[in-house]
Design a protein around this motif. Structure first.
Motif, PDB file in Angstrom:
ATOM      1  N   ASP A 149      59.284   7.268  33.798  1.00 11.29           N
ATOM      2  CA  ASP A 149      57.963   6.641  34.177  1.00 11.29           C
ATOM      3  C   ASP A 149      57.972   7.018  36.018  1.00 11.29           C
ATOM      4  O   ASP A 149      56.846   6.852  36.366  1.00 11.29           O
ATOM      5  CB  ASP A 149      57.790   4.989  34.026  1.00 11.29           C
ATOM      6  N   GLN A 150      59.203   6.882  36.624  1.00 11.43           N
ATOM      7  CA  GLN A 150      59.049   6.967  37.919  1.00 11.43           C
ATOM      8  C   GLN A 150      59.028   8.367  38.344  1.00 11.43           C
ATOM      9  O   GLN A 150      59.234   8.726  39.436  1.00 11.43           O
ATOM     10  CB  GLN A 150      60.159   6.203  38.654  1.00 11.43           C
ATOM     11  N   GLY A 151      58.960   9.101  37.472  1.00 11.53           N
ATOM     12  CA  GLY A 151      58.949  10.766  37.605  1.00 11.53           C
ATOM     13  C   GLY A 151      60.288  11.217  37.393  1.00 11.53           C
ATOM     14  O   GLY A 151      61.140  10.440  36.672  1.00 11.53           O
ATOM     15  N   ARG A 152      60.686  12.533  37.598  1.00 14.01           N
ATOM     16  CA  ARG A 152      61.795  13.098  37.118  1.00 14.01           C
ATOM     17  C   ARG A 152      62.950  12.535  38.180  1.00 14.01           C
ATOM     18  O   ARG A 152      62.724  12.776  39.336  1.00 14.01           O
ATOM     19  CB  ARG A 152      61.687  14.536  37.284  1.00 14.01           C
ATOM     20  N   VAL A 153      64.025  12.001  37.754  1.00 16.31           N
ATOM     21  CA  VAL A 153      64.977  11.589  38.610  1.00 16.31           C
ATOM     22  C   VAL A 153      66.355  12.063  38.530  1.00 16.31           C
ATOM     23  O   VAL A 153      66.806  12.426  37.243  1.00 16.31           O
ATOM     24  CB  VAL A 153      64.856   9.908  38.727  1.00 16.31           C
ATOM     25  N   ILE A 154      67.312  11.763  39.547  1.00 15.54           N
ATOM     26  CA  ILE A 154      68.614  12.069  39.118  1.00 15.54           C
ATOM     27  C   ILE A 154      69.409  10.692  39.456  1.00 15.54           C
ATOM     28  O   ILE A 154      68.993   9.922  40.354  1.00 15.54           O
ATOM     29  CB  ILE A 154      69.139  12.998  40.539  1.00 15.54           C
ATOM     30  N   ARG A 155      69.854  10.578  38.194  1.00 19.31           N
ATOM     31  CA  ARG A 155      70.310   8.947  38.051  1.00 19.31           C
ATOM     32  C   ARG A 155      71.978   8.928  38.320  1.00 19.31           C
ATOM     33  O   ARG A 155      72.491   9.898  37.599  1.00 19.31           O
ATOM     34  CB  ARG A 155      70.086   8.618  36.540  1.00 19.31           C
ATOM     35  N   LEU A 171      73.325  10.158  72.773  1.00 19.61           N
ATOM     36  CA  LEU A 171      72.317  10.997  71.677  1.00 19.61           C
ATOM     37  C   LEU A 171      71.270   9.873  71.373  1.00 19.61           C
ATOM     38  O   LEU A 171      71.492   9.167  70.887  1.00 19.61           O
ATOM     39  CB  LEU A 171      73.143  11.489  70.419  1.00 19.61           C
ATOM     40  N   ASP A 172      69.901  10.795  71.146  1.00 19.98           N
ATOM     41  CA  ASP A 172      68.844   9.798  70.658  1.00 19.98           C
ATOM     42  C   ASP A 172      69.089  10.362  69.104  1.00 19.98           C
ATOM     43  O   ASP A 172      69.359  11.492  68.817  1.00 19.98           O
ATOM     44  CB  ASP A 172      67.627  10.401  71.063  1.00 19.98           C
ATOM     45  N   SER A 173      68.555   9.664  68.244  1.00 17.25           N
ATOM     46  CA  SER A 173      68.592   9.865  66.841  1.00 17.25           C
ATOM     47  C   SER A 173      67.084   9.953  66.295  1.00 17.25           C
ATOM     48  O   SER A 173      66.064   9.225  66.672  1.00 17.25           O
ATOM     49  CB  SER A 173      69.209   8.939  66.255  1.00 17.25           C
ATOM     50  N   MET A 174      66.997  10.933  65.478  1.00 15.22           N
ATOM     51  CA  MET A 174      65.544  11.002  64.876  1.00 15.22           C
ATOM     52  C   MET A 174      66.153  11.016  63.340  1.00 15.22           C
ATOM     53  O   MET A 174      66.862  11.403  62.626  1.00 15.22           O
ATOM     54  CB  MET A 174      64.976  12.510  64.891  1.00 15.22           C
ATOM     55  N   LEU A 175      65.212   9.566  62.648  1.00 17.00           N
ATOM     56  CA  LEU A 175      65.704   9.359  61.227  1.00 17.00           C
ATOM     57  C   LEU A 175      64.425   9.717  60.280  1.00 17.00           C
ATOM     58  O   LEU A 175      63.534   9.204  60.353  1.00 17.00           O
ATOM     59  CB  LEU A 175      65.722   7.794  61.141  1.00 17.00           C
ATOM     60  N   ILE A 176      65.141  10.636  59.313  1.00 15.33           N
ATOM     61  CA  ILE A 176      64.098  11.225  58.337  1.00 15.33           C
ATOM     62  C   ILE A 176      64.686  11.298  56.984  1.00 15.33           C
ATOM     63  O   ILE A 176      65.878  11.848  57.060  1.00 15.33           O
ATOM     64  CB  ILE A 176      63.598  12.703  58.780  1.00 15.33           C
ATOM     65  N   GLY A 177      64.239  10.412  56.188  1.00 16.02           N
ATOM     66  CA  GLY A 177      64.803  10.341  54.680  1.00 16.02           C
ATOM     67  C   GLY A 177      63.692  10.400  53.796  1.00 16.02           C
ATOM     68  O   GLY A 177      62.516  10.471  54.002  1.00 16.02           O
ATOM     69  N   PHE A 178      63.983  10.727  52.539  1.00 19.85           N
ATOM     70  CA  PHE A 178      63.155  10.834  51.410  1.00 19.85           C
ATOM     71  C   PHE A 178      63.261   9.954  50.380  1.00 19.85           C
ATOM     72  O   PHE A 178      62.908  10.222  49.091  1.00 19.85           O
ATOM     73  CB  PHE A 178      63.039  12.211  51.021  1.00 19.85           C
ATOM     74  N   ALA A 179      64.263   8.951  50.672  1.00 19.78           N
ATOM     75  CA  ALA A 179      64.233   7.884  49.481  1.00 19.78           C
ATOM     76  C   ALA A 179      63.108   7.209  49.527  1.00 19.78           C
ATOM     77  O   ALA A 179      62.255   7.278  49.990  1.00 19.78           O
ATOM     78  CB  ALA A 179      65.538   7.033  49.957  1.00 19.78           C
ATOM     79  N   GLN A 180      63.175   6.466  48.248  1.00 24.96           N
ATOM     80  CA  GLN A 180      61.978   5.549  47.803  1.00 24.96           C
ATOM     81  C   GLN A 180      62.341   4.065  47.564  1.00 24.96           C
ATOM     82  O   GLN A 180      63.786   4.039  47.203  1.00 24.96           O
ATOM     83  CB  GLN A 180      61.259   5.892  46.561  1.00 24.96           C
ATOM     84  N   ASP A 181      61.630   3.134  47.780  1.00 21.23           N
ATOM     85  CA  ASP A 181      62.034   1.738  47.771  1.00 21.23           C
ATOM     86  C   ASP A 181      62.558   1.656  46.418  1.00 21.23           C
ATOM     87  O   ASP A 181      63.366   0.455  46.221  1.00 21.23           O
ATOM     88  CB  ASP A 181      60.716   0.831  48.177  1.00 21.23           C
ATOM     89  N   ASP A 182      62.280   2.177  45.297  1.00 15.59           N
ATOM     90  CA  ASP A 182      62.673   1.750  44.073  1.00 15.59           C
ATOM     91  C   ASP A 182      63.906   2.705  43.690  1.00 15.59           C
ATOM     92  O   ASP A 182      64.241   2.395  42.366  1.00 15.59           O
ATOM     93  CB  ASP A 182      61.467   1.998  43.185  1.00 15.59           C
ATOM     94  N   ASP A 183      64.555   3.275  44.676  1.00 16.96           N
ATOM     95  CA  ASP A 183      65.673   3.937  44.301  1.00 16.96           C
ATOM     96  C   ASP A 183      67.005   3.148  43.798  1.00 16.96           C
ATOM     97  O   ASP A 183      67.848   3.670  43.175  1.00 16.96           O
ATOM     98  CB  ASP A 183      66.082   4.858  45.242  1.00 16.96           C
ATOM     99  N   ALA A 184      66.964   1.721  43.916  1.00 18.76           N
ATOM    100  CA  ALA A 184      68.058   0.912  43.447  1.00 18.76           C
ATOM    101  C   ALA A 184      69.442   1.009  44.120  1.00 18.76           C
ATOM    102  O   ALA A 184      70.291   1.275  43.653  1.00 18.76           O
ATOM    103  CB  ALA A 184      68.063   0.821  42.067  1.00 18.76           C
ATOM    104  N   PRO A 193      72.731  -1.316  40.161  1.00 20.36           N
ATOM    105  CA  PRO A 193      72.974  -0.430  38.921  1.00 20.36           C
ATOM    106  C   PRO A 193      71.904   0.557  38.878  1.00 20.36           C
ATOM    107  O   PRO A 193      70.772   0.299  39.188  1.00 20.36           O
ATOM    108  CB  PRO A 193      72.876  -1.551  37.844  1.00 20.36           C
ATOM    109  N   ASN A 194      71.924   1.718  38.149  1.00 11.49           N
ATOM    110  CA  ASN A 194      70.859   2.696  37.784  1.00 11.49           C
ATOM    111  C   ASN A 194      70.343   3.123  39.201  1.00 11.49           C
ATOM    112  O   ASN A 194      69.063   3.634  39.138  1.00 11.49           O
ATOM    113  CB  ASN A 194      69.864   2.156  37.009  1.00 11.49           C
ATOM    114  N   GLU A 195      71.021   3.405  40.133  1.00 14.00           N
ATOM    115  CA  GLU A 195      70.478   4.163  41.342  1.00 14.00           C
ATOM    116  C   GLU A 195      69.989   5.341  41.177  1.00 14.00           C
ATOM    117  O   GLU A 195      70.175   6.310  40.001  1.00 14.00           O
ATOM    118  CB  GLU A 195      71.743   4.572  42.291  1.00 14.00           C
ATOM    119  N   LYS A 196      68.802   5.784  41.622  1.00 14.40           N
ATOM    120  CA  LYS A 196      68.133   7.175  41.482  1.00 14.40           C
ATOM    121  C   LYS A 196      67.902   7.790  42.657  1.00 14.40           C
ATOM    122  O   LYS A 196      67.443   7.033  43.418  1.00 14.40           O
ATOM    123  CB  LYS A 196      67.133   7.118  40.004  1.00 14.40           C
ATOM    124  N   TYR A 197      67.548   9.025  42.476  1.00 12.09           N
ATOM    125  CA  TYR A 197      66.742   9.825  43.627  1.00 12.09           C
ATOM    126  C   TYR A 197      65.699  10.701  42.998  1.00 12.09           C
ATOM    127  O   TYR A 197      66.110  11.368  42.044  1.00 12.09           O
ATOM    128  CB  TYR A 197      67.974  10.647  44.419  1.00 12.09           C
TER     129      TYR A 197
END
Lengths: 459, 459
Positions: A110-116, A416-429, A433-437
Motif C-alpha cells: 500500500d505504501q508503494g514498491r518497497v525494499i523490506r 566542515l559544514d554539513s549538508m543533510l540530504i536524505g530520501f527516507a520517509q517517516d513510515d520507514d520504521a 520491525p519491518n523496516e523498509k525503504y
C-alpha cells in the motif's frame, strides 16, 4: 547534456543497483551486539570492494570497535566528503517481523514498491544512493565529477565510540570543502528536503533514594516516605498545565521561529493529521500554541524515557521500595547550553526533594547543543535547485527533531559544514520491525545525488 | 500451682525446643516456588510427626496446592483452634544473606541472642511457641488443659489459594470457640501485645496507554503524548500537599481513633524515633497531623508499590513508550468498603486521562475490609492478664498496619473470633535477608502460651 545520460544510465541499471543493495542488506551488521562483530567486518569489506569496483582508492581501517571505510578519488572542483554508516539496529522484537530481517525482499505494498529489511532505510539504502550515483556518473563520463572522499562508519547505532578519535587521528586525510550526509528523511513523500536545523540533546538519569531498605507497606505504609510517589510528584512538576517545561532557566537561549521560515514550513507539505494518526493521536499534545512541526523541529522538550521502581512481576507485592529511577532526555534548540540545562534540571529536582530523600545522578550521560546549518553557503542553493529539478517540486530547508551527532564532530574537529540530504520517509520504521525503504526513494535518491554532484561540480 | 511446674519444664527443655525448631527451619518450604513442592510436603510431615509425639491425633491433608496439617486433642473447657503456617517466603536476594537461609544458627548479636534463618520468625518460630507450650503442659500434667484443634497451612506466603475451599469443606471439623493465631509482632521489645485491629487491603493495577507503538523522541518528542509523564501526573494527584489521599470518597467509613484508645497507644512503649530511624527516616511522613503509630494502625493509605515504563537498561534510549504501568495497594480501616474504594480510585484516574490516552485495569486483584477484633470477649482479658504476668508489663491491645486474612475467613466461614498473639519484633527482617527470631521471643513466647492456655482453661 551529460547529466541526462547519467540519469538514463541510472534508470537502466536500477535492477543491478537493487541487487547490490540486497547483497549489503543480507549482512547482519548489528553494531551494538558483539555476536555480530564478524558481520560488521564483512559489511566493511563489501563496501571497500564495491568502492574499488568504481575506481575508488578504498580501504578498511580498523578501530578499537568496528572498522571505518575510507575511500578517495581525485578530481577537479570542490572536494566533497560523503558520510554514511553501514551498521544497523538490532532486530528485536523478532516476532513482529513479517519477513526475515536479513533476507531482504522487494514487495508491492500500500505504501508503494518497497525494499523490506533491516537497514533498508537506515542507512544502507541511503548510503548506496550516493555510491550508485557515483557509479552511473563514472560509467557515462569515465570519471567522477569532482574530488570525493568516502567515509563510512560501523558504530553509528551504538554511540559511535571510535568516531571522535578517528576523526582526530585522521583530520588531514578527511578534510574537504563540505560534508554530504545521507541519513535523513523527506518532510513528506515527494517533497525533497535539506535538513538545515537539528535539535540537540541532553541525557540525564536520576535515582531517588528514600528508606534504607525496601519496606513492608503494612508496617510503614502511611508514615513511610514512598520514593515512587515522590518521583511521580517531581516528574509531574517538570511541565506546567500548558505543556511548557516548568524548570527555571530551561528556555534560556530559545528563540521563536522567524515568520518567513514558519511560512515555508507551513507550506512544505507536512500532513500533521496523518503524522499524528499513524501513531494513534487525534491531536497534537505537548506545548500549547505550537504546531506539531514547530514543536518537533524548533521547540525544546523534556521527555521521560524510562521510569521504574518497586515490584513489576505478576500479582501484587506490598512493598515500599528503597529507590525509584528516572531516565530523561531534553531536546535542545537555538542557543540552549546543555550544561546550563543539566544544572537547571538537577536544581529543579533537588529543590523538590522531601526530607529524608536524596538523589543521585548518572554522570556518564552526555549532551550536545542544537545544530543550525550554514544555509548561506552556495552549495545549499545548488543542491536545492538540483533536488527541485529531480522531484519537480520546490525543495525545502526543513528542521529535524532528532540529532545527527556526526555533523557536530565534522564541524568541531574537521571544520566542515554539513549538508543533510536524505530520501527516507517517516513510515520507514527505522529501528523498528519491518523496516523498509521505498524503491522510489532509492531510485530518485540516486538520480538526486547525480544531479547534486553535477551542480556542485559545475558551480 | 501447676503452671509454675510447666514454666520450669519449659526453661529446662529450651535447648531441646530450639533443636526441634532448627530441624523445622532446615526444610526449605518456600510455597510460592514449585521447585520446593516436596519440601512443603516434608515440613507438613515433620509437623504431623511432632504433634503426634505429644499425643495429638494429627494428619496431613492434601489440597490442590500444599497440604494442610490438622490435629485434634480432646479435653474439657473451651475449645481452641490454633492456627499457624509452615511455609516461608523466597530467600532472594541470596547474596545479602550472611548465613545460609536454610542452615539456621543461634547467634549472639547486638539485638540479643537470635535464631537466624528463613522462617525463624515468620512463622515457624512463632508456630512452635504454641506447640512447645502444649508439649511442656502435657509433660507436666499428662494431658493438655482443654480441647484444642491444630490447623497449619502451607500457602500463607503465596496467597492461600486452598484455604477458603478447605475451611468450607471442613467447617464442622474446624469449628471451635475461638481461634488463636501466632503470626504477629510485639509493639516494642518486651511489651506483650494482642493485635485487636488490623487494616484491610485493596490491590489494584493499571496500565496507561498512549501511542500505538513506542515512538522515537526525536520525531514525536514534543507533540507526542508521553505515558510516563501522564502516569506521573496522575500518581501525583493521588495525595494532597498534606499527605492526605485526594481521591473523592476515599475516606468514607473512616473514623478517628477514640481518645481512650489513643491514650493507651501513646503509652504502649512504641519508640517512634527508633522505628523511623531504623529505616533511615528522621521524621514521620504521610498524613500530616497523625503520629506514626496512628498512621500505621488506624489511617488508610494509598501506596504505589510498582511503577514502570520505557527503557530501564544501561545508558540512554530516546523512546516515548506506548505504555506505563502502576501497581498500588490501599490499606483500609474502619468501615471502608474495598469495592467503593476501588471504584473511587478508578474514577479518579479516568477523570484525569488526557485525550488520546486510555487506561486498562487488572481485574484479578482482590480486596478485604479492615478487621476489628471482639475484645469484649472474656478470653481477651484472660489472655491480657496471662501475658502481663509473663512479661511483667501491662499487655496492650494494639493495632496492626498489615492484614492477617485468615482471621476474616475464620469469622466468615467458621463464625470464629480470632485472638492474635505474637512475639515477633519489628527488626526480625521477615520476608527479607537475614531473618531472625529472638531466643527471648521463642522462650518467653512458649511460656506466654502456657500461661494463656492455663488461664483460658481455668476460666
Amino acid at each position: 547534456m551529460p547529466i541526462d545520460a547519467v540519469l538514463t544510465r541510472i534508470d537502466d541499471q536500477l535492477p543491478d543497483a537493487l541487487d547490490r543493495l540486497m547483497a549489503l542488506l543480507r549482512i547482519p551488521s548489528i553494531s551494538t551486539d558483539p555476536a555480530y562483530k564478524a558481520d560488521c567486518q564483512s559489511a566493511a569489506d563489501w563496501l571497500v570492494a564495491d568502492l574499488q569496483s568504481i575506481g575508488i582508492d578504498a580501504e578498511k581501517r580498523e578501530t578499537p570497535g568496528h572498522p571505518m571505510v575510507v575511500g578517495h578519488v581525485e578530481g577537479d572542483g570542490p572536494h566533497l566528503l560523503f558520510y554514511g554508516h553501514y551498521d544497523v539496529q538490532p532486530v528485536d522484537p523478532l516476532d513482529l517481523w513479517k519477513t526475515e530481517p536479513f533476507a531482504p525482499e522487494i514487495q508491492d505494498t500500500d505504501q508503494g514498491r518497497v525494499i523490506r529489511g533491516r537497514g533498508a532505510s537506515d542507512d544502507k539504502g541511503q548510503l548506496m544512493t550516493f555510491v550508485e550515483a557515483c557509479r552511473a556518473y563514472r560509467d557515462v563520463n569515465g570519471s567522477l565529477p569532482c574530488r570525493i572522499t568516502f567515509f563510512f562508519e560501523g558504530e553509528e547505532e551504538s554511540g559511535s565510540p571510535s568516531l571522535v578519535p578517528f576523526l582526530k587521528d585522521n583530520a588531514k586525510e578527511l578534510s574537504a570543502d563540505i560534508a554530504l550526509v545521507c541519513d535523513t528523511s523527506m518532510v513528506s513523500p515527494g517533497v525533497p528536503s535539506i535538513a538545515s536545523q537539528l535539535r540537540g540533546m541532553l541525557k540525564d538519569e536520576f535515582t531517588l533514594h528514600g528508606p534504607k531498605i525496601d519496606l513492608h507497606s503494612g508496617h510503614y505504609g502511611g508514615p513511610g516516605l514512598n520514593p515512587l510517589k515522590e518521583i511521580a510528584r517531581i516528574i509531574a512538576s517538570f511541565h506546567d498545565e500548558n505543556g511548557r517545561v516548568a524548570v527555571e532557566g530551561f528556555y534560556d537561549g530559545v528563540e521563536e521561529v522567524p515568520d518567513e521560515l514558519l511560512r515555508q514550513w507551513e507550506n512544505c507539505g507536512f500532513d500533521e493529521e496523518t503524522y499524528l494518526k499513524s501513531v494513534g493521536y487525534t491531536q497534537p499534545h505537548g506545548e500549547r500554541g505550537y504546531s506539531t512541526l514547530v514543536q518537533q523541529w524548533a521547540r525544546p522538550t523534556l521527555e521521560i524515557n524510562g521510569l521504574w521502581g518497586g515490584y513489576q512481576g505478576a500479582g501484587s507485592k506490598t512493598v515500599i521500595p528503597a529507590e525509584a529511577h528516572c531516565k530523561l532526555t531534553c531536546r535542545l534548540v537555538g542557543d540552549m547550553d546543555p550544561d546550563h540545562v543539566r544544572k537547571a534540571l538537577r536544581q529543579h529536582v533537588e529543590d523538590r526533594l522531601p526530607p529524608d530523600a536524596s538523589v543521585t545522578w548518572d554522570n556518564n550521560l552526555d549532551g550536545s547543543p542544537a545544530s543550525v546549518m550554514n544555509i548561506d553557503r552556495p552549495e545549499f542553493e545548488q543542491a536545492r535547485q538540483a533536488l527541485s529539478e529531480e522531484w519537480n517540486r520546490e525543495a525545502v530547508f526543513s528542521g529535524m527533531g532528532g540529532s545527527i551527532p556526526v555533523t557536530r564532530f565534522f564541524k568541531d574537529i574537521l571544520g566542515l559544514d554539513s549538508m543533510l540530504i536524505g530520501f527516507a520517509q517517516d513510515d520507514d520504521a527505522i529501528h523498528s520491525p519491518n523496516e523498509k525503504y521505498n524503491v522510489e526513494s532509492f531510485h530518485k535518491g540516486i538520480r538526486s545525488w547525480a544531479r547534486v554532484l553535477d551542480k556542485l561540480a559545475k558551480a
